[in-house]
Design a protein around this motif. Structure first.
Motif, PDB file in Angstrom:
ATOM      1  N   GLY A 184       0.786  -1.229   0.000  1.00 15.09           N
ATOM      2  CA  GLY A 184       0.000   0.000   0.000  1.00 15.09           C
ATOM      3  C   GLY A 184       0.810   1.268   0.000  1.00 15.09           C
ATOM      4  O   GLY A 184       0.314   2.331   0.411  1.00 15.09           O
ATOM      5  N   CYS A 185       2.079   1.203  -0.470  1.00 15.90           N
ATOM      6  CA  CYS A 185       2.899   2.415  -0.549  1.00 15.90           C
ATOM      7  C   CYS A 185       2.281   3.391  -1.544  1.00 15.90           C
ATOM      8  O   CYS A 185       1.593   3.010  -2.499  1.00 15.90           O
ATOM      9  N   TRP A 186       2.577   4.667  -1.337  1.00 16.01           N
ATOM     10  CA  TRP A 186       1.999   5.717  -2.184  1.00 16.01           C
ATOM     11  C   TRP A 186       2.320   5.479  -3.653  1.00 16.01           C
ATOM     12  O   TRP A 186       1.478   5.705  -4.515  1.00 16.01           O
ATOM     13  N   GLU A 187       3.529   4.996  -3.951  1.00 20.99           N
ATOM     14  CA  GLU A 187       3.875   4.845  -5.368  1.00 20.99           C
ATOM     15  C   GLU A 187       3.090   3.726  -6.040  1.00 20.99           C
ATOM     16  O   GLU A 187       2.969   3.715  -7.265  1.00 20.99           O
ATOM     17  N   THR A 188       2.511   2.785  -5.277  1.00 19.18           N
ATOM     18  CA  THR A 188       1.654   1.777  -5.912  1.00 19.18           C
ATOM     19  C   THR A 188       0.354   2.394  -6.410  1.00 19.18           C
ATOM     20  O   THR A 188      -0.353   1.779  -7.216  1.00 19.18           O
ATOM     21  N   LEU A 200      -1.023   4.230 -13.214  1.00 21.81           N
ATOM     22  CA  LEU A 200      -1.819   4.849 -14.276  1.00 21.81           C
ATOM     23  C   LEU A 200      -2.127   3.833 -15.376  1.00 21.81           C
ATOM     24  O   LEU A 200      -3.281   3.713 -15.838  1.00 21.81           O
ATOM     25  N   LEU A 201      -1.112   3.093 -15.797  1.00 20.90           N
ATOM     26  CA  LEU A 201      -1.307   2.109 -16.871  1.00 20.90           C
ATOM     27  C   LEU A 201      -2.240   0.991 -16.422  1.00 20.90           C
ATOM     28  O   LEU A 201      -3.084   0.520 -17.204  1.00 20.90           O
ATOM     29  N   ARG A 202      -2.102   0.566 -15.182  1.00 16.50           N
ATOM     30  CA  ARG A 202      -2.958  -0.513 -14.673  1.00 16.50           C
ATOM     31  C   ARG A 202      -4.425  -0.087 -14.690  1.00 16.50           C
ATOM     32  O   ARG A 202      -5.304  -0.841 -15.146  1.00 16.50           O
ATOM     33  N   HIS A 203      -4.711   1.135 -14.224  1.00 22.10           N
ATOM     34  CA  HIS A 203      -6.094   1.612 -14.213  1.00 22.10           C
ATOM     35  C   HIS A 203      -6.638   1.818 -15.625  1.00 22.10           C
ATOM     36  O   HIS A 203      -7.854   1.738 -15.840  1.00 22.10           O
ATOM     37  N   ALA A 204      -5.744   2.053 -16.577  1.00 20.20           N
ATOM     38  CA  ALA A 204      -6.178   2.257 -17.962  1.00 20.20           C
ATOM     39  C   ALA A 204      -6.263   0.949 -18.738  1.00 20.20           C
ATOM     40  O   ALA A 204      -6.559   0.958 -19.939  1.00 20.20           O
ATOM     41  N   GLY A 205      -5.979  -0.173 -18.058  1.00 23.75           N
ATOM     42  CA  GLY A 205      -6.039  -1.465 -18.722  1.00 23.75           C
ATOM     43  C   GLY A 205      -4.860  -1.740 -19.634  1.00 23.75           C
ATOM     44  O   GLY A 205      -4.963  -2.552 -20.558  1.00 23.75           O
ATOM     45  N   ARG A 206      -3.743  -1.089 -19.365  1.00 22.47           N
ATOM     46  CA  ARG A 206      -2.555  -1.271 -20.186  1.00 22.47           C
ATOM     47  C   ARG A 206      -1.494  -2.056 -19.409  1.00 22.47           C
ATOM     48  O   ARG A 206      -1.588  -2.245 -18.200  1.00 22.47           O
ATOM     49  N   ASP A 207      -0.466  -2.499 -20.136  1.00 21.04           N
ATOM     50  CA  ASP A 207       0.641  -3.218 -19.524  1.00 21.04           C
ATOM     51  C   ASP A 207       1.389  -2.270 -18.581  1.00 21.04           C
ATOM     52  O   ASP A 207       1.939  -1.258 -19.034  1.00 21.04           O
ATOM     53  N   VAL A 214       2.448   5.519 -21.326  1.00 19.83           N
ATOM     54  CA  VAL A 214       1.979   6.567 -20.411  1.00 19.83           C
ATOM     55  C   VAL A 214       1.496   7.787 -21.190  1.00 19.83           C
ATOM     56  O   VAL A 214       0.413   8.324 -20.933  1.00 19.83           O
ATOM     57  N   ALA A 215       2.298   8.232 -22.149  1.00 21.18           N
ATOM     58  CA  ALA A 215       1.909   9.401 -22.950  1.00 21.18           C
ATOM     59  C   ALA A 215       0.635   9.122 -23.743  1.00 21.18           C
ATOM     60  O   ALA A 215      -0.210  10.011 -23.912  1.00 21.18           O
ATOM     61  N   PRO A 274     -13.123   7.776 -21.942  1.00 23.33           N
ATOM     62  CA  PRO A 274     -13.596   7.607 -20.561  1.00 23.33           C
ATOM     63  C   PRO A 274     -12.697   6.715 -19.705  1.00 23.33           C
ATOM     64  O   PRO A 274     -12.507   6.995 -18.516  1.00 23.33           O
ATOM     65  N   THR A 275     -12.142   5.653 -20.285  1.00 22.38           N
ATOM     66  CA  THR A 275     -11.273   4.768 -19.504  1.00 22.38           C
ATOM     67  C   THR A 275      -9.994   5.493 -19.092  1.00 22.38           C
ATOM     68  O   THR A 275      -9.565   5.431 -17.933  1.00 22.38           O
ATOM     69  N   ALA A 276      -9.389   6.192 -20.049  1.00 21.56           N
ATOM     70  CA  ALA A 276      -8.160   6.931 -19.757  1.00 21.56           C
ATOM     71  C   ALA A 276      -8.428   8.057 -18.766  1.00 21.56           C
ATOM     72  O   ALA A 276      -7.629   8.303 -17.849  1.00 21.56           O
ATOM     73  N   ARG A 277      -9.564   8.729 -18.937  1.00 22.80           N
ATOM     74  CA  ARG A 277      -9.886   9.830 -18.028  1.00 22.80           C
ATOM     75  C   ARG A 277     -10.107   9.313 -16.608  1.00 22.80           C
ATOM     76  O   ARG A 277      -9.649   9.924 -15.625  1.00 22.80           O
ATOM     77  N   ALA A 278     -10.783   8.174 -16.486  1.00 26.19           N
ATOM     78  CA  ALA A 278     -11.006   7.604 -15.164  1.00 26.19           C
ATOM     79  C   ALA A 278      -9.685   7.190 -14.518  1.00 26.19           C
ATOM     80  O   ALA A 278      -9.501   7.341 -13.298  1.00 26.19           O
ATOM     81  N   ALA A 279      -8.750   6.688 -15.317  1.00 28.23           N
ATOM     82  CA  ALA A 279      -7.441   6.297 -14.799  1.00 28.23           C
ATOM     83  C   ALA A 279      -6.695   7.517 -14.268  1.00 28.23           C
ATOM     84  O   ALA A 279      -6.100   7.474 -13.175  1.00 28.23           O
ATOM     85  N   VAL A 280      -6.724   8.601 -15.018  1.00 28.30           N
ATOM     86  CA  VAL A 280      -6.048   9.830 -14.584  1.00 28.30           C
ATOM     87  C   VAL A 280      -6.671  10.341 -13.290  1.00 28.30           C
ATOM     88  O   VAL A 280      -5.962  10.725 -12.340  1.00 28.30           O
TER      89      VAL A 280
END
Length: 420
Positions: free
Chosen positions: A278-282, A289-296, A303-304, A315-321
């Motif tokens: 549960g560290c902040w960087e996780t 960011l990539l995990r929430h966007a469904g990316r590797d 990332v870009a 919507p998926t990318a926006r929700a991840a951000v």
């Protein structure tokens, strides 16, 4: 050649625009050398400056400024020239300029995925820059040899009368093994010994944490100029901070401060590479960011793409951000209660995440911190980009010269001027 693992520039936090304080019991020669350093530091930070402005800003009389400038010219550190345009009647005040083309430092950066070496001139101008990829699993010590090769290649084009003042290396604290796992690294005496072995013929090297050094650069030349209490947050494979309090870097025992990415914010969260959970960087790293966007999560190039998609309304990318930005604000709220800075600066990958999700970050900061910690707080995107670590490393390397311009012994050349 002693190589400190961390360095704290003597000039950081000293207002170059304030009159110089007197030093009780100082001799005339000591005062003169202090004043020489003040003049050189001012033109180093502000660029070409008239004698009249130096007189006003440093609180010294005209004849003293003239004598100090003449000494610095004789040492090959600055030039004096008449201004190109006359602004008023009478004899124009000569303009004092740093010898950026002649006086320089080596600045090295051991980033998560690349190695960079630069020559940075007095005044902060990057004169030459080389970079190569950093293979997965390469340690900081293993990176010293390839960096030395880049430096030797740069030196082939340097004029024979140039003055090398020293060098500094900025080192990231998180790397990726060949199998993709993250590894937490540290800066220790072994790295110092490796630098000493490769650069034994030069005037000396120092090394420091990448976030500390990038934060120093933003404090001296970027968005935090004139602000003495700053948290600089840097994102790449991990998250770390450069913390400046009262104009001084906070480096902690053996230089291990600023590991804010390992501040536990979600005890039931994901395991972290440090061994905790549960560290902040996780929650706010590129991988998050990539995990929430469904990316590797290991595909840094994506990332870009996610950030662009979020800006375009996906919507998926926006929700991840927004998810990452909410956790970013959560952690910053805790940090500002502890440090009470005047500004938080977001650099590395956090710069783009903050820019994309600034409203979400501010919503957290409008409610979570104590009023006394948030009412004066400024949130800023870093200004210097990828060059911040190189500019900050050069500031470390220049510090000894700026503290005493005539007694540094730069490559056997500075310090030969007649002190009379």
């Amino acid at each position: 050649m002693a190589i400190p693992v961390r360095a704290r520039p003597a000039g950081v936090g000293r207002n170059a625009e304030s009159p110089l304080p007197s030093v009780p019991g100082a001799s005339q020669e000591e005062i003169r050398r202090q004043n020489l350093g003040a003049v050189l530091r001012y033109v180093h930070l502000h660029g070409p400056t008239s004698r009249a402005e130096l007189t006003s800003r440093l609180g010294l009389n005209r004849s003293t400024i003239g004598a100090l400038a003449a000494d610095l010219v004789a040492s090959g550190l600055v030039t004096e020239e008449a201004p190109t345009t006359a602004r008023r009647a009478g004899r124009p005040s000569l303009v004092v300029s740093p010898r950026s083309d002649r006086v320089y430092a080596h600045a090295l950066s051991i980033d998560a995925d690349r190695l960079r070496a630069a020559r940075v001139g007095l005044g902060g101008q990057i004169l030459d820059l080389r970079e190569i990829p950093r293979p997965g699993g390469m340690s900081a010590i293993e990176a010293v040899g390839p960096l030395a090769d880049l430096v030797r290649d740069m030196e082939r084009s340097v004029a024979g009368d140039a003055l090398l003042v020293g060098g500094a290396a900025a080192v990231t604290d998180t790397t990726r093994d060949p199998d993709g796992r993250l590894r937490i690294a540290s800066i220790d005496e072994t790295l110092g010994a490796a630098l000493e072995a490769e650069f034994s013929s030069g005037p000396g090297f120092v090394a420091g944490d990448l976030a500390d050094i990038a934060g120093l650069a933003e404090h001296v030349r970027g968005v935090a100029v004139g602000i003495d209490d700053v948290i600089y947050l840097h994102g790449d494979l991990g998250i770390s901070a450069g913390i400046i309090v009262g104009g001084r870097l906070v480096i902690g025992h053996r230089g291990h401060s600023g590991k804010v990415g390992h501040m536990v914010v979600n005890p039931n969260g994901l395991p972290c590479g440090c061994g905790s959970r549960g560290c902040w960087e996780t929650e706010i790293s590129e991988a998050a960011l990539l995990r929430h966007a469904g990316r590797d999560p290991s595909d840094r190039a994506a990332v870009a793409e996610v950030l662009r998609a979020a800006a375009d309304g996906d919507p998926t990318a926006r929700a991840a951000v927004e998810q990452v930005a909410d956790w970013l604000g959560f952690g910053v709220a805790n940090l500002v209660n502890v440090v009470n800075p005047d500004a938080v600066v977001f650099g590395g990958s956090l710069r783009d995440i903050f820019t994309a999700g600034a409203d979400v970050v501010r919503d957290r900061l409008d409610t979570m911190p104590l009023p006394a910690s948030r009412e004066h707080l400024g949130l800023r995107a870093a200004a210097l980009g990828r060059d911040a670590v190189l500019i900050g490393a050069a500031e470390l390397a220049f510090d000894k010269l700026l503290a005493d311009p005539l007694n540094v012994g730069v490559a056997g050349q500075v310090g030969t001027a007649d002190p009379a």
